[in-house]
Design a protein around this motif. Structure first.
Motif, PDB file in Angstrom:
ATOM      1  N   PRO A 134       0.832  -1.288   0.103  1.00 55.27           N
ATOM      2  CA  PRO A 134      -0.031   0.086  -0.004  1.00 55.27           C
ATOM      3  C   PRO A 134       0.938   1.292  -0.009  1.00 55.27           C
ATOM      4  N   ARG A 138      -0.200   3.993  -3.003  1.00 55.67           N
ATOM      5  CA  ARG A 138      -0.895   4.688  -2.390  1.00 55.67           C
ATOM      6  C   ARG A 138      -1.004   6.282  -3.378  1.00 55.67           C
ATOM      7  N   ARG A 146      -4.502   4.115   3.226  1.00 55.21           N
ATOM      8  CA  ARG A 146      -3.227   3.249   3.365  1.00 55.21           C
ATOM      9  C   ARG A 146      -3.678   1.818   3.812  1.00 55.21           C
TER      10      ARG A 146
END
Length: 389
Positions: A134, A138, A146
């Motif tokens: 993540p 992101r 997240r």
């Protein structure tokens, strides 16, 4: 289409210092045999080919041999990277391998571009999702939060966007490496690396709604989250927490409407695992433990006083004992001293007191003498710890 679903090979990994490469090679032999005997059309490996980002040379050699053998077989091969793999290293030469029927997907940039296969019922779109950190996706993907759920939700949005462009009747297979949980609780193994991000690691099964088959990797135990969402687990045990696991691969049949059958194909077991517990005398004499004499053993001793030469004695009966723990039945546990030694206490006295505290009984005369020699050999002043007996 007949699909063989496997994952988490962890090539190059050891089991409590026992080399596993020979057993991993035996699993590869088994895999190739199953491809031929079961007329497998597609092998999917859902991440963690290697145990670490810089795998040993022998592990790389075995992976290369495995990919080559499957490329020469009747089956196509799709491989994705897991959280233990280096995406760049595993993905090297991916474009070249595509031509040989070995499809390696390690980049988030490839998400939404499927591998298209065909069978008697028409096209099958295989979307191989690599492990998605993540923190790395992101910003480029503009994720609102997240978490692994957010990353996989966006990945599946891209997958569905592609599937919407495919001919009617196209069936879908998705491979993912993540901690996915359904309505039943799923217990991780000790050999799995924690992938939580700020405590958020679990992905719900509904992220994969509408997919004909989801081949998952990461958890080392096999799990059936639904008829179409499964973990194969690792083909070998990599911790004693996997003692009760059944190891192998899923053989899945895909017909015109989706999954029509799924059977678990057992992998060869190099050596059974056993967890035994009790005082040392009972462990050395109990007849109900006879079947564990050839197993890899984790022993927990419950003696009130830590036995001398415990590992050596256990290995006389259980020669493959790998792990030894102590949990006294009286509840007494060894603790490090809560106070500093008094000023002027010699290193030798500290060592002797430490041994008595950890073991539960004083050092013998021979042990005290050995500790004295050890302290003397480490001291810049060789007269500092001389003790007159």
């Amino acid at each position: 289409m007949r699909i063989l679903h496997t994952s988490d090979w962890h090539l190059g990994r050891s089991f409590h210092r026992e080399g596993m490469l020979e057993h991993q090679a035996a699993y590869v032999d088994h895999l190739v045999e199953v491809v031929e005997s079961e007329k497998v059309d597609l092998v999917v490996v859902a991440g963690d080919i290697y145990d670490r980002a810089l795998p040993p040379v022998d592990a790389v050699r075995l992976a290369n041999e495995t990919f080559t053998r499957i490329a020469r077989s009747r089956a196509k091969l799709v491989v994705t990277s897991g959280n233990h793999d280096s995406a760049q290293r595993l993905g090297f030469g991916a474009e070249l391998m595509d031509a040989a029927g070995v499809f390696v997907r390690t980049s988030s940039l490839s998400i939404g571009a499927p591998i298209m296969l065909d069978d008697e019922h028409g096209p099958v779109a295989v979307h191989g999702l690599p492990y998605l950190d993540p923190d790395l996706v992101r910003e480029p993907w503009g994720l609102a939060e997240r978490s692994h759920e957010a990353a996989l939700t966006e990945a599946m949005r891209r997958v569905r966007a592609d599937l919407a462009t495919q001919p009617k009747g196209t069936r879908s297979i998705v491979m993912a490496h993540a901690f996915v949980a359904g309505t039943k609780p799923v217990t991780p193994s000790e050999s799995e690396r924690d992938i939580s991000v700020g405590g958020v690691s679990i992905v719900p099964t509904d992220v994969f709604d509408g997919i004909d088959y989801v081949a998952l990797g990461h958890l080392h135990g096999r799990h059936t989250l639904s008829e179409s969402i499964r973990y194969s687990g690792s083909p070998l045990a990599y911790s004693f927490s996997e003692t009760g696991h059944r190891k192998g691969s899923w053989l899945v049949e895909l017909d015109a409407s989706g999954v029509s059958a799924a059977a678990f194909i057992d992998a060869p077991v190099p050596r059974a695992l056993a967890q035994i517990r009790g005082d040392i005398e009972s462990l050395l004499t109990r007849t109900d433990l006879d079947s564990h004499e050839s197993a890899w053993v984790q022993a927990t001793l419950t003696d009130d006083v830590r036995p001398v030469r415990a590992m050596e004695r256990l290995r006389e009966r259980f020669p493959h004992t790998l792990v030894l723990a102590f949990e006294p039945a009286n509840g007494r546990t060894a603790r490090l001293p809560s106070t500093r030694p008094a000023a002027g206490t010699s290193d030798h006295a500290i060592a002797v007191d430490f041994l008595a505290e950890m073991r539960g009984r004083p050092a013998s005369h021979e042990e005290a003498a050995l500790l004295r020699d050890a302290c003397d050999s480490c001291s810049p002043d060789h007269d500092l710890d001389r003790v007159v007996s």
